[in-house]
Design a protein around this motif. Structure first.
Motif, PDB file in Angstrom:
ATOM      1  N   SER A   1     -30.962   0.528  -8.816  1.00 44.19           N
ATOM      2  CA  SER A   1     -29.941  -0.383  -8.286  1.00 44.19           C
ATOM      3  C   SER A   1     -29.090  -0.954  -9.399  1.00 44.19           C
ATOM      4  O   SER A   1     -27.865  -1.037  -9.286  1.00 44.19           O
ATOM      5  N   VAL A   2     -29.768  -1.347 -10.487  1.00 45.34           N
ATOM      6  CA  VAL A   2     -28.998  -1.875 -11.626  1.00 45.34           C
ATOM      7  C   VAL A   2     -28.116  -0.766 -12.190  1.00 45.34           C
ATOM      8  O   VAL A   2     -26.937  -0.968 -12.485  1.00 45.34           O
ATOM      9  N   PHE A   3     -28.683   0.397 -12.337  1.00 45.74           N
ATOM     10  CA  PHE A   3     -27.924   1.540 -12.853  1.00 45.74           C
ATOM     11  C   PHE A   3     -26.701   1.804 -11.995  1.00 45.74           C
ATOM     12  O   PHE A   3     -25.587   1.990 -12.510  1.00 45.74           O
ATOM     13  N   ALA A   4     -26.858   1.799 -10.705  1.00 48.51           N
ATOM     14  CA  ALA A   4     -25.749   2.124  -9.809  1.00 48.51           C
ATOM     15  C   ALA A   4     -24.587   1.147  -9.994  1.00 48.51           C
ATOM     16  O   ALA A   4     -23.419   1.540  -9.964  1.00 48.51           O
ATOM     17  N   THR A   5     -24.896  -0.125 -10.199  1.00 50.85           N
ATOM     18  CA  THR A   5     -23.832  -1.099 -10.414  1.00 50.85           C
ATOM     19  C   THR A   5     -23.059  -0.776 -11.684  1.00 50.85           C
ATOM     20  O   THR A   5     -21.825  -0.862 -11.720  1.00 50.85           O
ATOM     21  N   HIS A   6     -23.785  -0.383 -12.717  1.00 53.03           N
ATOM     22  CA  HIS A   6     -23.099  -0.095 -13.975  1.00 53.03           C
ATOM     23  C   HIS A   6     -22.329   1.211 -13.914  1.00 53.03           C
ATOM     24  O   HIS A   6     -21.350   1.386 -14.646  1.00 53.03           O
ATOM     25  N   VAL A   7     -22.733   2.122 -13.069  1.00 48.04           N
ATOM     26  CA  VAL A   7     -21.945   3.345 -12.882  1.00 48.04           C
ATOM     27  C   VAL A   7     -20.559   2.993 -12.371  1.00 48.04           C
ATOM     28  O   VAL A   7     -19.549   3.535 -12.820  1.00 48.04           O
TER      29      VAL A   7
ATOM     30  N   THR B   1     -32.580   4.566  -4.001  1.00 47.38           N
ATOM     31  CA  THR B   1     -32.816   6.010  -4.013  1.00 47.38           C
ATOM     32  C   THR B   1     -31.557   6.783  -4.386  1.00 47.38           C
ATOM     33  O   THR B   1     -31.562   8.003  -4.438  1.00 47.38           O
ATOM     34  N   LEU B   2     -30.465   6.084  -4.645  1.00 49.16           N
ATOM     35  CA  LEU B   2     -29.182   6.720  -4.975  1.00 49.16           C
ATOM     36  C   LEU B   2     -28.807   7.764  -3.935  1.00 49.16           C
ATOM     37  O   LEU B   2     -28.532   8.926  -4.242  1.00 49.16           O
ATOM     38  N   SER B   3     -28.821   7.346  -2.701  1.00 46.45           N
ATOM     39  CA  SER B   3     -28.488   8.310  -1.659  1.00 46.45           C
ATOM     40  C   SER B   3     -27.721   7.620  -0.552  1.00 46.45           C
ATOM     41  O   SER B   3     -27.756   6.403  -0.399  1.00 46.45           O
ATOM     42  N   THR B   4     -27.004   8.438   0.195  1.00 45.44           N
ATOM     43  CA  THR B   4     -26.304   7.916   1.369  1.00 45.44           C
ATOM     44  C   THR B   4     -26.915   8.542   2.604  1.00 45.44           C
ATOM     45  O   THR B   4     -27.579   9.579   2.524  1.00 45.44           O
ATOM     46  N   SER B   5     -26.691   7.904   3.709  1.00 44.31           N
ATOM     47  CA  SER B   5     -27.092   8.570   4.940  1.00 44.31           C
ATOM     48  C   SER B   5     -25.980   8.429   5.956  1.00 44.31           C
ATOM     49  O   SER B   5     -25.377   7.366   6.124  1.00 44.31           O
ATOM     50  N   LEU B   6     -25.684   9.536   6.572  1.00 49.10           N
ATOM     51  CA  LEU B   6     -24.654   9.570   7.593  1.00 49.10           C
ATOM     52  C   LEU B   6     -25.359   9.741   8.932  1.00 49.10           C
ATOM     53  O   LEU B   6     -25.950  10.785   9.198  1.00 49.10           O
TER      54      LEU B   6
ATOM     55  N   LEU C   1     -27.138  10.620 -12.892  1.00 48.13           N
ATOM     56  CA  LEU C   1     -25.702  10.392 -12.903  1.00 48.13           C
ATOM     57  C   LEU C   1     -25.062  11.114 -11.722  1.00 48.13           C
ATOM     58  O   LEU C   1     -24.227  10.560 -11.004  1.00 48.13           O
ATOM     59  N   ARG C   2     -25.468  12.353 -11.516  1.00 47.76           N
ATOM     60  CA  ARG C   2     -24.891  13.100 -10.388  1.00 47.76           C
ATOM     61  C   ARG C   2     -25.232  12.439  -9.066  1.00 47.76           C
ATOM     62  O   ARG C   2     -24.384  12.346  -8.177  1.00 47.76           O
ATOM     63  N   ALA C   3     -26.464  11.975  -8.951  1.00 48.57           N
ATOM     64  CA  ALA C   3     -26.867  11.341  -7.693  1.00 48.57           C
ATOM     65  C   ALA C   3     -26.061  10.063  -7.448  1.00 48.57           C
ATOM     66  O   ALA C   3     -25.579   9.812  -6.336  1.00 48.57           O
ATOM     67  N   ALA C   4     -25.897   9.277  -8.490  1.00 48.23           N
ATOM     68  CA  ALA C   4     -25.161   8.018  -8.312  1.00 48.23           C
ATOM     69  C   ALA C   4     -23.699   8.289  -7.969  1.00 48.23           C
ATOM     70  O   ALA C   4     -23.116   7.642  -7.092  1.00 48.23           O
TER      71      ALA C   4
END
Lengths: 692, 515
Positions: free
Chosen positions: A488-494, B150-155, A517-520
């Motif tokens: 979650s912290v990582f995603a904000t900084h992305v 989880t770094l994911s989205t759901s539609l 990185l790709r996932a975010a």
């Protein structure tokens, strides 16, 4: 610091011998052999120095007034070979000079300075340095320290602070300073407009991160990512800096530092600085006599009569209840300061700092045989809730010996310059060995003896330590933990990073590893916050200023300002016109300043004597209920008001989880004589919805 | 100015769908809603989001002649509402017969749960759609969820959306009520061991995204372009100086439209609490502007200074996105010679230097003594040019900083020196409201950036190569529009309220016009 130019040197030194302290303490039952006291003697450490000329070039070695400590020499040598360096030696071991001297080397090498220390040109697009501190107070201290160093060396180096308090001349600082001092909350925000810093970043040669052991937990994660974003920006403009981290002793300096800066680090931990012998007294408070009516009020009157019943209890191993450390430690604090021993009392909360001063004063008043009641001893509380002016003045007063004691929170655990001191009292075990050693390490100057008193609390861990001192002495200090795997912290900084410079494949393994990185990026793209793909460029396309979503301290970002209500008569209560209290975070506002809360500001010193015999009220009592025969301590109360501003929602909105509305708890102050109103002081722009 | 016929959405009038979010309808006065409907002139109206009978009634009252889609109500056990649109016949409910060619279908479901049923109907032929033109699928509460842990989205209903898209031969576009109005993403959804491309556009149901009305222009090819306008730009709230409470009071005095306010005497306005002389005059002035379509300048300040009497150069740039890695087009229109010059990077989209160098050397050589204007230049065009120069061509930074540059948008709107007609402050809207006839490239800024991004990913692929002529025309159009707006402003009547305007060139100080 390696030099002691504080005026406390002139002070007549009083014996800090542990036995003397214990003997003279006004409690008949207390002797150095008492079951509840144990003294540990730690031996002195001599200095280990290296001639400066062996490490530094003549232009620097000649004017430098001291020999280098061995760890300073080690660090400077490592830096010369291009290493990043983490220095984990004690407070006042000259860590600032390490990066101060390295910066000087860089400026000479880059030709910004002539060999004689004058500037070769007004502009500097060749070598700059960034120094980051965890607190603004430290930033100011270090600014002075660096200025002083460069004065001594005869170098015309421009050192400037750039943070939230910098109002004038921001552009000039960005464009002309050689060394910029700031904090991570500021750096996070300044990265947004990095184009205004292009000169600075293109020439960036050194980044100094001070007190780096404080960056753990949530704050540590954010710092680690802010530094990675900063590295991208520096790289974009052509800068390639070296890192110096200074830290207290932690269990894992290499891992921690490398996690923070994302680069290899050489650890320098062999401390060459000296310290005198140290006595550590493990002080267990006496049992609380259950037969006496021990109301909180009475407890603070120190009626310790040796009536024989006490010694019987001494024989009993298990004690049901002891006097709390919060009551006992201020007595020790009074005892030391009354003997002119410069002392810090470390308390676990802001409220206890205020309360401890009161209790110390009471102890002094109640033991006239031991202490001269006709004089006062200068002691004040110190914590982050006080206004800046008050804090500065107390730091200064302590430093210049106007004050003999400060009751403080962890605010003074770090290296804020308050001069030297001879004793520390710890109100309870601070929870970590690392913190324990750092606190007691504040006391002591050069080769003289210092004293530390750990007043144990009636808690399992404290009681264990008091009876098993090897727990403190023989085990390693704890690790500092930073976990950058938090997504979650990582995603904000992305998001912030993509706003600063579009993300692309060159960020893989430099900013973050590929899968993450790709996932975010995919997530944010599908959610609608970024555009594009890593194989070309990923642009930020969400609501403006994603940097504001980075919340270093895990707070709500809304501050509440404290002020006295209009109907308060300041004179009656002896309050200054300006409360000079720091704005507080929302959770603290509700916790400490709700209606009916009782606060203890220190009245102006002139009226102190009139309040010293008064008792503390139960903080939870209703203001209407009067307590018979005791006068009320002046208190500030507060009400929380609904936000005074209502912005109709305007801009392109966001789907970020909205902050819950503060519950509208407007209740007008009732019959309380003093009230403080918290008015909201918005730090971040939040979108609020107006209900029509 | 005529454009190429094929630029304009395939030559056929597209389907215009107006979204009125329920929460906005709650808050906005009825005359304002009617004003919005009139402005957008849509073919149909929709109210996405949660079920809201009151909002439905409000919308129907404001647009009595238009179909209002709010399937959440589930009228008469109808879970699926099916409309057909063709340019000739307009919009009508679809009977269960085969549609004529060239018909856009719009199918709105009560909720995502109905999609399986719809899919069955479409597969079996029970329900038919036009196979040549796009079919739009409106799911009123469809929202994309994301999880940062989880770094994911759901539609939601991804499976059903994919299945429907795979079943129908024509392009299928999904309109997601729960997504912001400017949301657009082409999802690649798994289906039968491969994947299906499903573009999803947001309609902007909730007020979290701002109180906007949004118009979506849907073409037969399946593209959907969005235009969102703040709800407060309609009705009397559109008037500068009229807030929520003032508009309520004005309405209680019988004012429904800005013309009604225009007809009120100034003294009636100043009688209202919180309205002083200056505000009343501004309100009146703005009402005049909206009515006449002509701007009014409020101060004695001029927007620019020039070294001689030549007009300013009009500048516009195109980048690959909001965190630009390249300024790939720079266009400059010179009104003095009626000459337009553009610099475009057509070959090496990953190298920002050549096009910038071509621009800056030409500019310094030919125009360094001219004044330049841009629309929102201070926040966009100039900082980006400066940043790229610093990064790639630092030797030109000083020369560029010496150029006299101004931002017409800042002078007029942010600094309050003028009142402009138009529902938004976007250049093309303002220009259009001032009578400018666009070249009609049919492009939006977002589409332009997206096209170039695609080119950057595949610089050698002919399919990814943008239509350079079209993009050239788009940029030139903006520059000429800017000139048109500048002229309208400099020729506008002046009505000095106070000298409260700031910025721009220092003209003579105006006195306060109070009496």
């Amino acid at each position: 610091m390696t030099d002691n130019t504080t005026s406390t040197d002139a002070n007549t030194r009083t014996d800090v011998d542990a036995d003397t302290i214990i003997d003279t303490f006004p409690r008949v039952s207390l002797t150095p052999d008492s079951k509840y006291i144990e003294t540990i003697e730690l031996p002195a450490e001599p200095a280990n120095t290296v001639p400066t000329a062996e490490v530094l070039r003549p232009e620097l070695a000649d004017p430098y007034p001291y020999d280098l400590f061995s760890h300073q020499a080690d660090a400077l040598t490592a830096l010369e070979t291009g290493d990043n360096v983490a220095v984990t030696t004690s407070t006042s071991s000259g860590k600032t000079h390490i990066y101060g001297l390295q910066i000087a080397r860089n400026l000479l090498d880059a030709g910004v300075l002539n060999p004689d220390g004058t500037r070769a040109s007004d502009q500097n697009a060749a070598s700059t340095a960034l120094c980051v501190y965890p607190m603004k107070a430290l930033t100011k201290d270090q600014h002075e320290a660096l200025d002083e160093l460069y004065d001594q060396l005869g170098l015309d180096i421009r050192v400037e602070i750039y943070d939230g308090d910098t109002t004038d001349g921001r552009r000039a600082i960005r464009e002309q300073a050689d060394v910029i001092l700031t904090n991570f909350a500021g750096l996070n925000v300044y990265l947004e407009h990095h184009d205004k810093w292009s000169r600075f970043y293109s020439a960036l040669d050194l980044v100094a991160i001070d007190e780096s052991h404080t960056y753990t937990g949530v704050e540590g994660m954010h710092v680690a990512w802010i530094l990675r974003r900063m590295q991208r920006v520096a790289d974009y403009w052509g800068g390639d800096p070296q890192y110096v981290l200074t830290s207290a002793t932690i269990g894992n300096p290499k891992d921690h530092s490398e996690e923070i800066i994302n680069a290899p680090v050489t650890v320098i931990d062999d401390d060459g600085s000296p310290h005198g012998p140290r006595d550590v007294i493990l002080w267990n408070p006496p049992p609380r006599d259950k037969t006496r009516d021990s109301t909180p009020e009475k407890e603070s009157f120190d009626i310790d009569i040796d009536d024989g019943t006490q010694s019987e209890k001494d024989d009993v191993e298990f004690v049901a209840e002891r006097v709390p450390a919060s009551v006992e430690a201020p007595k020790v604090f009074n005892h030391l300061t009354s003997r002119d021993i410069r002392t810090l009392l470390f308390c676990e909360s802001r409220k206890l700092t205020e309360l401890s001063i009161k209790r110390a004063d009471e102890h002094r008043q109640n033991n006239p045989r031991e202490y001269d009641r006709s004089t006062t001893v200068g002691r004040e509380a110190y914590n982050a809730g006080l206004g800046r002016r008050t804090r500065h003045s107390r730091e200064h007063q302590f430093k210049t010996d106007v004050l003999t004691g400060l009751a403080t929170t962890s605010a003074l655990e770090l290296g804020i310059d308050i001069g030297s001191l001879d004793a520390t009292v710890l109100m309870g075990y601070p929870g970590q060995r690392q913190s324990f050693w750092q606190r007691i390490g504040r006391a002591g100057r050069e080769a003289s003896r210092s004293l530390a008193v750990l007043v144990g609390d009636h808690r399992t861990l404290d009681q264990y330590i008091l009876t098993h001192p090897e727990y403190l002495l023989e085990n390693d200090v704890e690790d500092a933990v930073v976990d950058i795997s938090n997504n979650s912290v990582f995603a904000t900084h992305v998001l912030a990073a993509s706003d600063e410079i579009a993300l692309d494949e060159s960020d893989i393994d430099t900013f973050a590893d590929e899968d993450r990185l790709r996932a975010a990026v995919k997530m944010w793209r599908e959610a609608g916050f970024v555009d594009g793909y890593l194989d070309a460029a990923v642009h930020y396309s969400g609501p403006s200023r994603p940097q504001k979503r980075v919340n270093l301290y895990g707070t709500t970002g809304t501050d509440y300002r404290l002020q006295l209500a209009d109907d308060v008569d300041r004179d009656t209560w002896g309050l200054p016109d300006d409360l000079d209290l720091e704005p507080i975070e929302r959770n603290r506002a509700y916790r400490d300043y709700h209606e009916g809360a009782v606060r203890l500001p220190r009245a102006a010193s002139s009226s102190r004597s009139s309040t010293s015999t008064k008792t503390a009220r139960n903080p939870l009592s209703n203001s209407n209920r009067s307590t018979a025969s005791t006068t009320h301590v002046p208190a500030t109360k507060s009400t929380s008001s609904t936000p005074t501003q209502n912005n109709p929602v305007k801009s392109t909105g966001s789907r970020f989880t909205s902050v819950a509305e503060p519950y509208s708890s407007i209740t007008t102050p009732t019959t309380s004589s003093i009230s403080a109103t918290a008015t909201r002081n918005n730090k971040q722009s939040r979108q609020r919805h107006r209900r029509s | 100015m005529a454009g190429h016929p094929e630029w304009n959405t395939d030559g056929d009038a597209p389907l215009e769908l107006l979204t009125l979010p329920a929460s906005t309808l709650d808050r906005v006065a009825q005359p304002a809603v009617r004003d919005a409907v009139q402005y957008f002139s849509p073919d149909l109206v929709t109210i996405p989001g949660a079920r809201n009978p009151t909002a439905y009634a409000t919308a129907r009252d404001a647009a009595p002649d238009l179909p209002v889609i709010h399937p959440q109500l589930g009228h008469g056990a109808e879970h699926i509402h099916h409309y057909r649109y063709s340019p000739d016949a307009g919009v009508h409910e679809a009977p269960h017969v085969a549609p004529p060619p060239g018909t856009i279908d719009l199918i709105a479901v009560q909720s995502g749960d109905v999609l399986s049923q719809l899919k069955t109907q479409l597969s079996s032929g029970e329900r038919q759609t036009g196979t040549e033109s796009a079919t739009l699928l409106l799911v009123p509460q469809l929202t994309v969820d994301w999880d940062t842990t989880t770094l994911s989205t759901s539609l939601p209903y991804a499976e059903q959306l994919a299945a429907i898209s795979a079943t129908l031969p024509e392009p299928v576009s999904v309109l997601a009520g729960g997504q912001p109005a400017e949301y657009y993403h082409e999802w690649s959804l798994p289906h039968n061991h491969s994947s299906v491309r499903v573009p999803i556009t947001g309609l902007g149901a909730s007020e979290q995204h701002g109180s906007m009305f949004a118009q979506h222009t849907c073409t037969a090819r399946g593209t959907v372009a969005a235009e969102a306008v703040d709800a407060d730009r309609f009705g009397i709230r559109a008037l500068n100086g009229v807030g929520q409470s003032t508009s309520q009071r004005l309405r209680s005095q019988g004012c429904q439209t800005t013309s009604d306010v225009q007809n009120l005497a100034i003294s009636t306005l100043t009688d209202l609490p919180g309205i002083g002389q200056t505000t009343a005059e501004k309100i009146h002035a703005h009402a005049d502007v909206i009515d006449s379509g002509e701007p009014i300048v409020l101060t004695n300040k001029t927007p620019i200074k020039t070294r001689d009497d030549r007009p300013p150069l009009c500048l516009d740039i195109e980048t690959d996105g909001l965190s630009p890695t390249i300024i790939w087009q720079l266009g400059v229109y010179d009104p003095a010679t009626d000459n337009y010059q553009a610099f475009i990077e057509k070959q090496h989209p990953n190298d920002p230097k050549p096009v910038l160098e071509a621009f800056i050397t030409w500019f310094i050589a030919n125009h360094r003594d001219r004044t330049v204007i841009a629309w929102n230049g201070y926040k966009f065009d100039y900082p980006h040019i400066t940043q790229f120069l610093k990064h790639h061509l630092p030797e030109y930074v000083d020369a560029w900083n010496d150029i006299w540059t101004y931002d017409l948008y800042k002078w007029a709107v942010r600094d309050g020196n003028a009142l402009l007609p138009g529902r938004t402050n976007k250049l093309d809207h303002v220009a259009r409201a001032l009578g400018y006839e666009s070249a009609g490239t049919g492009l939006t800024g977002a589409q332009t950036a997206a096209a170039y991004q695609e080119f950057m990913r595949n610089p050698d692929s002919p399919a990814a190569e943008p239509d350079w002529e079209r993009h050239w025309a788009y940029c030139e159009d903006d520059c000429r529009a800017l000139w048109h707006v500048y002229q309208a402003i400099t020729n506008a009547t002046r009505r000095d309220m106070t000298d409260s305007g700031t910025g721009g060139a220092t003209g003579q100080q105006a006195g306060l016009t109070d009496f």
